[in-house]
Design a protein around this motif. Sequence first.
Motif, PDB file in Angstrom:
ATOM      1  N   ASP A  32       0.844  -1.182   0.000  1.00 23.08           N
ATOM      2  CA  ASP A  32       0.000   0.000   0.000  1.00 23.08           C
ATOM      3  C   ASP A  32       0.882   1.235   0.000  1.00 23.08           C
ATOM      4  O   ASP A  32       1.712   1.409   0.896  1.00 23.08           O
ATOM      5  N   TRP A  33       0.714   2.083  -1.013  1.00 22.19           N
ATOM      6  CA  TRP A  33       1.517   3.288  -1.137  1.00 22.19           C
ATOM      7  C   TRP A  33       0.808   4.506  -0.564  1.00 22.19           C
ATOM      8  O   TRP A  33       1.255   5.638  -0.755  1.00 22.19           O
ATOM      9  N   SER A  34      -0.287   4.290   0.128  1.00 22.12           N
ATOM     10  CA  SER A  34      -1.075   5.419   0.625  1.00 22.12           C
ATOM     11  C   SER A  34      -0.298   6.288   1.614  1.00 22.12           C
ATOM     12  O   SER A  34      -0.520   7.501   1.689  1.00 22.12           O
ATOM     13  N   ALA A  35       0.627   5.684   2.360  1.00 24.82           N
ATOM     14  CA  ALA A  35       1.394   6.465   3.339  1.00 24.82           C
ATOM     15  C   ALA A  35       2.234   7.537   2.639  1.00 24.82           C
ATOM     16  O   ALA A  35       2.278   8.695   3.075  1.00 24.82           O
ATOM     17  N   LEU A  36       2.891   7.166   1.543  1.00 28.23           N
ATOM     18  CA  LEU A  36       3.691   8.140   0.808  1.00 28.23           C
ATOM     19  C   LEU A  36       2.800   9.177   0.131  1.00 28.23           C
ATOM     20  O   LEU A  36       3.150  10.354   0.063  1.00 28.23           O
ATOM     21  N   GLN A  37       1.645   8.745  -0.354  1.00 32.79           N
ATOM     22  CA  GLN A  37       0.715   9.696  -0.966  1.00 32.79           C
ATOM     23  C   GLN A  37       0.224  10.704   0.072  1.00 32.79           C
ATOM     24  O   GLN A  37       0.145  11.909  -0.206  1.00 32.79           O
ATOM     25  N   GLU A  38      -0.090  10.216   1.269  1.00 36.35           N
ATOM     26  CA  GLU A  38      -0.539  11.126   2.335  1.00 36.35           C
ATOM     27  C   GLU A  38       0.578  12.090   2.739  1.00 36.35           C
ATOM     28  O   GLU A  38       0.327  13.255   3.059  1.00 36.35           O
ATOM     29  N   GLU A  39       1.798  11.582   2.729  1.00 35.91           N
ATOM     30  CA  GLU A  39       2.937  12.440   3.061  1.00 35.91           C
ATOM     31  C   GLU A  39       3.069  13.563   2.033  1.00 35.91           C
ATOM     32  O   GLU A  39       3.347  14.720   2.382  1.00 35.91           O
ATOM     33  N   MET A  40       2.834  13.228   0.768  1.00 38.29           N
ATOM     34  CA  MET A  40       2.881  14.235  -0.283  1.00 38.29           C
ATOM     35  C   MET A  40       1.754  15.251  -0.120  1.00 38.29           C
ATOM     36  O   MET A  40       1.964  16.462  -0.278  1.00 38.29           O
ATOM     37  N   ILE A  41       0.554  14.771   0.205  1.00 36.32           N
ATOM     38  CA  ILE A  41      -0.574  15.677   0.394  1.00 36.32           C
ATOM     39  C   ILE A  41      -0.308  16.627   1.556  1.00 36.32           C
ATOM     40  O   ILE A  41      -0.602  17.828   1.489  1.00 36.32           O
ATOM     41  N   GLY A  42       0.272  16.101   2.634  1.00 40.17           N
ATOM     42  CA  GLY A  42       0.610  16.947   3.774  1.00 40.17           C
ATOM     43  C   GLY A  42       1.575  18.056   3.381  1.00 40.17           C
ATOM     44  O   GLY A  42       1.445  19.206   3.839  1.00 40.17           O
ATOM     45  N   THR A  43       2.524  17.735   2.529  1.00 40.54           N
ATOM     46  CA  THR A  43       3.466  18.752   2.057  1.00 40.54           C
ATOM     47  C   THR A  43       2.776  19.750   1.137  1.00 40.54           C
ATOM     48  O   THR A  43       3.025  20.962   1.214  1.00 40.54           O
ATOM     49  N   LYS A  85       9.424  23.203  -0.129  1.00 37.45           N
ATOM     50  CA  LYS A  85       9.236  21.985   0.660  1.00 37.45           C
ATOM     51  C   LYS A  85       8.785  20.827  -0.214  1.00 37.45           C
ATOM     52  O   LYS A  85       9.208  19.680  -0.013  1.00 37.45           O
ATOM     53  N   LEU A  86       7.917  21.106  -1.191  1.00 34.15           N
ATOM     54  CA  LEU A  86       7.457  20.048  -2.094  1.00 34.15           C
ATOM     55  C   LEU A  86       8.612  19.547  -2.949  1.00 34.15           C
ATOM     56  O   LEU A  86       8.773  18.339  -3.159  1.00 34.15           O
ATOM     57  N   ARG A  87       9.437  20.466  -3.416  1.00 35.50           N
ATOM     58  CA  ARG A  87      10.602  20.091  -4.213  1.00 35.50           C
ATOM     59  C   ARG A  87      11.543  19.196  -3.387  1.00 35.50           C
ATOM     60  O   ARG A  87      12.044  18.177  -3.888  1.00 35.50           O
ATOM     61  N   ALA A  88      11.757  19.556  -2.151  1.00 37.32           N
ATOM     62  CA  ALA A  88      12.634  18.765  -1.282  1.00 37.32           C
ATOM     63  C   ALA A  88      12.041  17.388  -1.006  1.00 37.32           C
ATOM     64  O   ALA A  88      12.765  16.386  -0.953  1.00 37.32           O
ATOM     65  N   LYS A  89      10.714  17.333  -0.812  1.00 42.98           N
ATOM     66  CA  LYS A  89      10.067  16.038  -0.535  1.00 42.98           C
ATOM     67  C   LYS A  89      10.193  15.096  -1.729  1.00 42.98           C
ATOM     68  O   LYS A  89      10.524  13.918  -1.573  1.00 42.98           O
ATOM     69  N   ILE A  90       9.951  15.608  -2.924  1.00 51.28           N
ATOM     70  CA  ILE A  90      10.068  14.780  -4.120  1.00 51.28           C
ATOM     71  C   ILE A  90      11.511  14.317  -4.319  1.00 51.28           C
ATOM     72  O   ILE A  90      11.772  13.160  -4.661  1.00 51.28           O
ATOM     73  N   ALA A  91      12.460  15.216  -4.088  1.00 54.60           N
ATOM     74  CA  ALA A  91      13.872  14.839  -4.222  1.00 54.60           C
ATOM     75  C   ALA A  91      14.237  13.752  -3.219  1.00 54.60           C
ATOM     76  O   ALA A  91      14.990  12.815  -3.539  1.00 54.60           O
ATOM     77  N   ALA A  92      13.696  13.849  -1.992  1.00 53.75           N
ATOM     78  CA  ALA A  92      13.970  12.831  -0.975  1.00 53.75           C
ATOM     79  C   ALA A  92      13.397  11.485  -1.392  1.00 53.75           C
ATOM     80  O   ALA A  92      14.036  10.440  -1.227  1.00 53.75           O
TER      81      ALA A  92
END
Length: 247
Positions: free
Chosen positions: A80-91, A99-106
């Motif tokens: 389930d990839w929902s955790a990473l999707q939720e992390e992206m939504i939070g950002t 911050k979004l750029r840094a999250k995607i790079a991470a």
Amino acid sequence: MAFYSIGDVAERCGINPVTLRAWQRRYGLLKPQRSEGGHRQFDDDDLLRIAEIQRWIERGVPVGKVKALLDQGKAPEPGDWSALQEEMIGTLRQVSPAKLRAKIAAFCALHPVDILIDNVFEPLRNTLSLDRDTARAMRSLLDGILIEQAVSSLMEARIKAGRDALLIGWGIDDRTGLWLEAWRLSQRGWRIDVFAEPLELPHPEFFPGQQMLVWAGPAISPEQLQQLEHWQKQGYAIRAYGAANAA
């Protein structure tokens, strides 16, 4: 025994060398040998292990937990990839491009781009497109950063040895999806030039001697396939490209 450089492995497995180094240094997932000059050398067993790591990650297992599972000899189960999707939504809710750029790079430092596109970026884009106003604005911000990341990857790939091709969207509306596919190709040893605007009909006669890849979305129509076969019989280097038949 055959040995492969980190560049060879990256092309064979569709994984950025930065990700392979992170798997080795940060998580201890890989233990390549070293040449006399100190360069990493991977063998066929390493390739098999990388494939197993990819299967775990494809099922949504965090990279930090993969080593324990490999050591236990467990078989991957649907994830389930929902955790990473939720992390992206939070950002995204912070409305901060930096911050979004840094999250995607991470994320890209830990996971192959192929897997992120299929399991995080595209599902998230689809979810955000179902709502209006705020969600649409979040998707627009996300798309802008994703295209930026794709362009950066294309520029890096262009200075390396690889296969050259033109990537053209054919009868599609999703321009960001086209850039994501270009990003995917750049991770697989292609040096891609992208037509920013999709075309109703590609014209291979305009580009003699050049390899053309056309992307018609998730599925190409029978009419488009028939047209492709016609062009190919005429001797043009043109073929369909998509997630299902990416080379």
